[in-house]
Design a protein around this motif. Structure first.
Motif, PDB file in Angstrom:
ATOM      1  N   GLU A  13       0.833  -1.195   0.000  1.00  0.00           N
ATOM      2  CA  GLU A  13       0.000   0.000   0.000  1.00  0.00           C
ATOM      3  C   GLU A  13       0.870   1.248   0.000  1.00  0.00           C
ATOM      4  N   TRP A  14       0.498   2.193  -0.841  1.00  0.00           N
ATOM      5  CA  TRP A  14       1.214   3.454  -0.967  1.00  0.00           C
ATOM      6  C   TRP A  14       0.243   4.601  -0.814  1.00  0.00           C
ATOM      7  N   THR A  15       0.673   5.648  -0.155  1.00  0.00           N
ATOM      8  CA  THR A  15      -0.077   6.888  -0.108  1.00  0.00           C
ATOM      9  C   THR A  15       0.713   7.896  -0.932  1.00  0.00           C
ATOM     10  N   VAL A  16       0.085   8.383  -1.994  1.00  0.00           N
ATOM     11  CA  VAL A  16       0.711   9.358  -2.882  1.00  0.00           C
ATOM     12  C   VAL A  16       0.036  10.694  -2.630  1.00  0.00           C
ATOM     13  N   VAL A  17       0.831  11.716  -2.363  1.00  0.00           N
ATOM     14  CA  VAL A  17       0.299  13.048  -2.073  1.00  0.00           C
ATOM     15  C   VAL A  17       0.766  13.992  -3.179  1.00  0.00           C
ATOM     16  N   LEU A  18      -0.197  14.517  -3.949  1.00  0.00           N
ATOM     17  CA  LEU A  18       0.109  15.515  -4.968  1.00  0.00           C
ATOM     18  C   LEU A  18       0.041  16.890  -4.312  1.00  0.00           C
ATOM     19  N   TYR A  19       1.051  17.720  -4.559  1.00  0.00           N
ATOM     20  CA  TYR A  19       1.098  19.042  -3.935  1.00  0.00           C
ATOM     21  C   TYR A  19       1.710  20.065  -4.874  1.00  0.00           C
ATOM     22  N   HIS A  20       1.376  21.329  -4.631  1.00  0.00           N
ATOM     23  CA  HIS A  20       1.989  22.474  -5.311  1.00  0.00           C
ATOM     24  C   HIS A  20       2.934  23.146  -4.321  1.00  0.00           C
ATOM     25  N   HIS A  21       4.063  23.584  -4.796  1.00  0.00           N
ATOM     26  CA  HIS A  21       5.063  24.192  -3.906  1.00  0.00           C
ATOM     27  C   HIS A  21       4.566  25.484  -3.257  1.00  0.00           C
ATOM     28  N   ASP A  22       3.654  26.199  -3.907  1.00  0.00           N
ATOM     29  CA  ASP A  22       3.224  27.489  -3.376  1.00  0.00           C
ATOM     30  C   ASP A  22       1.804  27.465  -2.790  1.00  0.00           C
ATOM     31  N   CYS A  23       1.310  26.285  -2.488  1.00  0.00           N
ATOM     32  CA  CYS A  23      -0.038  26.123  -1.944  1.00  0.00           C
ATOM     33  C   CYS A  23       0.027  26.112  -0.412  1.00  0.00           C
ATOM     34  N   PRO A  24      -0.626  27.063   0.262  1.00  0.00           N
ATOM     35  CA  PRO A  24      -0.590  27.094   1.735  1.00  0.00           C
ATOM     36  C   PRO A  24      -1.174  25.827   2.370  1.00  0.00           C
ATOM     37  N   ASP A  25      -2.248  25.278   1.795  1.00  0.00           N
ATOM     38  CA  ASP A  25      -2.825  24.044   2.340  1.00  0.00           C
ATOM     39  C   ASP A  25      -1.844  22.877   2.195  1.00  0.00           C
ATOM     40  N   CYS A  26      -1.131  22.855   1.088  1.00  0.00           N
ATOM     41  CA  CYS A  26      -0.127  21.802   0.873  1.00  0.00           C
ATOM     42  C   CYS A  26       0.999  21.925   1.892  1.00  0.00           C
ATOM     43  N   GLN A  27       1.486  23.142   2.081  1.00  0.00           N
ATOM     44  CA  GLN A  27       2.585  23.361   3.019  1.00  0.00           C
ATOM     45  C   GLN A  27       2.181  23.013   4.446  1.00  0.00           C
ATOM     46  N   SER A  41       6.049   1.763  13.364  1.00  0.00           N
ATOM     47  CA  SER A  41       4.896   0.915  13.067  1.00  0.00           C
ATOM     48  C   SER A  41       5.241  -0.531  13.358  1.00  0.00           C
ATOM     49  N   ASN A  42       4.284  -1.249  13.900  1.00  0.00           N
ATOM     50  CA  ASN A  42       4.486  -2.677  14.163  1.00  0.00           C
ATOM     51  C   ASN A  42       4.221  -3.522  12.935  1.00  0.00           C
ATOM     52  N   SER A  43       3.617  -2.923  11.914  1.00  0.00           N
ATOM     53  CA  SER A  43       3.219  -3.676  10.728  1.00  0.00           C
ATOM     54  C   SER A  43       4.315  -3.649   9.677  1.00  0.00           C
ATOM     55  N   SER A  44       4.630  -4.798   9.120  1.00  0.00           N
ATOM     56  CA  SER A  44       5.606  -4.858   8.038  1.00  0.00           C
ATOM     57  C   SER A  44       4.986  -4.370   6.733  1.00  0.00           C
ATOM     58  N   GLN A  45       3.660  -4.250   6.705  1.00  0.00           N
ATOM     59  CA  GLN A  45       2.952  -3.801   5.512  1.00  0.00           C
ATOM     60  C   GLN A  45       2.473  -2.358   5.655  1.00  0.00           C
ATOM     61  N   ARG A  46       3.128  -1.574   6.504  1.00  0.00           N
ATOM     62  CA  ARG A  46       2.657  -0.216   6.744  1.00  0.00           C
ATOM     63  C   ARG A  46       2.657   0.597   5.451  1.00  0.00           C
ATOM     64  N   SER A  47       1.811   1.570   5.423  1.00  0.00           N
ATOM     65  CA  SER A  47       1.674   2.424   4.250  1.00  0.00           C
ATOM     66  C   SER A  47       2.949   3.223   4.027  1.00  0.00           C
ATOM     67  N   ARG A  48       3.362   3.309   2.794  1.00  0.00           N
ATOM     68  CA  ARG A  48       4.514   4.126   2.430  1.00  0.00           C
ATOM     69  C   ARG A  48       4.005   5.383   1.749  1.00  0.00           C
ATOM     70  N   ILE A  49       4.682   6.487   1.975  1.00  0.00           N
ATOM     71  CA  ILE A  49       4.214   7.779   1.497  1.00  0.00           C
ATOM     72  C   ILE A  49       5.194   8.351   0.487  1.00  0.00           C
ATOM     73  N   VAL A  50       4.635   8.859  -0.622  1.00  0.00           N
ATOM     74  CA  VAL A  50       5.420   9.490  -1.673  1.00  0.00           C
ATOM     75  C   VAL A  50       4.827  10.866  -1.934  1.00  0.00           C
ATOM     76  N   LEU A  51       5.671  11.880  -1.934  1.00  0.00           N
ATOM     77  CA  LEU A  51       5.231  13.228  -2.289  1.00  0.00           C
ATOM     78  C   LEU A  51       5.504  13.453  -3.763  1.00  0.00           C
ATOM     79  N   VAL A  52       4.490  13.980  -4.471  1.00  0.00           N
ATOM     80  CA  VAL A  52       4.629  14.239  -5.903  1.00  0.00           C
ATOM     81  C   VAL A  52       4.293  15.707  -6.155  1.00  0.00           C
TER      82      VAL A  52
END
Length: 104
Positions: A13-27, A41-52
């Motif tokens: 499982e992956w969590t992908v976060v799309l963001y704009h560099h100049d967006c206050p909500d993103c920051q 995390s105790n889970s070996s299957q924990r969610s991994r996060i990628v910023l895009v």
């Protein structure tokens, strides 16, 4: 999306976060995702996060310590409300939300 070759979205499982560099909500959201990514995390299957980052790009890296960073191609015109959280499970988009459920 084009990601680093070592990132394999076909497994887990992956969590992908799309963001704009100049967006206050993103920051405001990025440090929360950083804390989530670095939390023990105790889970070996924990969610991994990628910023895009969505173009146009900023001059600086995001103000967090992520190791998984990517950028959408500037060769295309992207229409996306940011930030947006996308959940990928075993290579399939399972959810997308501007409500940012992982950090609410």
């Amino acid at each position: 999306m084009r990601f680093a070759e070592r990132t394999h979205f076909s497994r887990g499982e992956w969590t992908v976060v799309l963001y704009h560099h100049d967006c206050p909500d993103c920051q405001a959201a990025l440090p929360k995702y950083d804390a989530l990514a670095s939390a023990p995390s105790n889970s070996s299957q924990r969610s991994r996060i990628v910023l895009v980052e969505v173009p146009p790009f900023g001059d600086q890296s995001p103000p967090v310590g992520f190791t998984q960073l990517a950028k959408l191609s500037p060769k295309h015109e992207w229409f996306v409300q940011a930030p947006v959280e996308i959940t990928i499970r075993d290579g399939i988009v399972a959810a997308a939300s501007v409500e940012l459920p992982s950090i609410q």
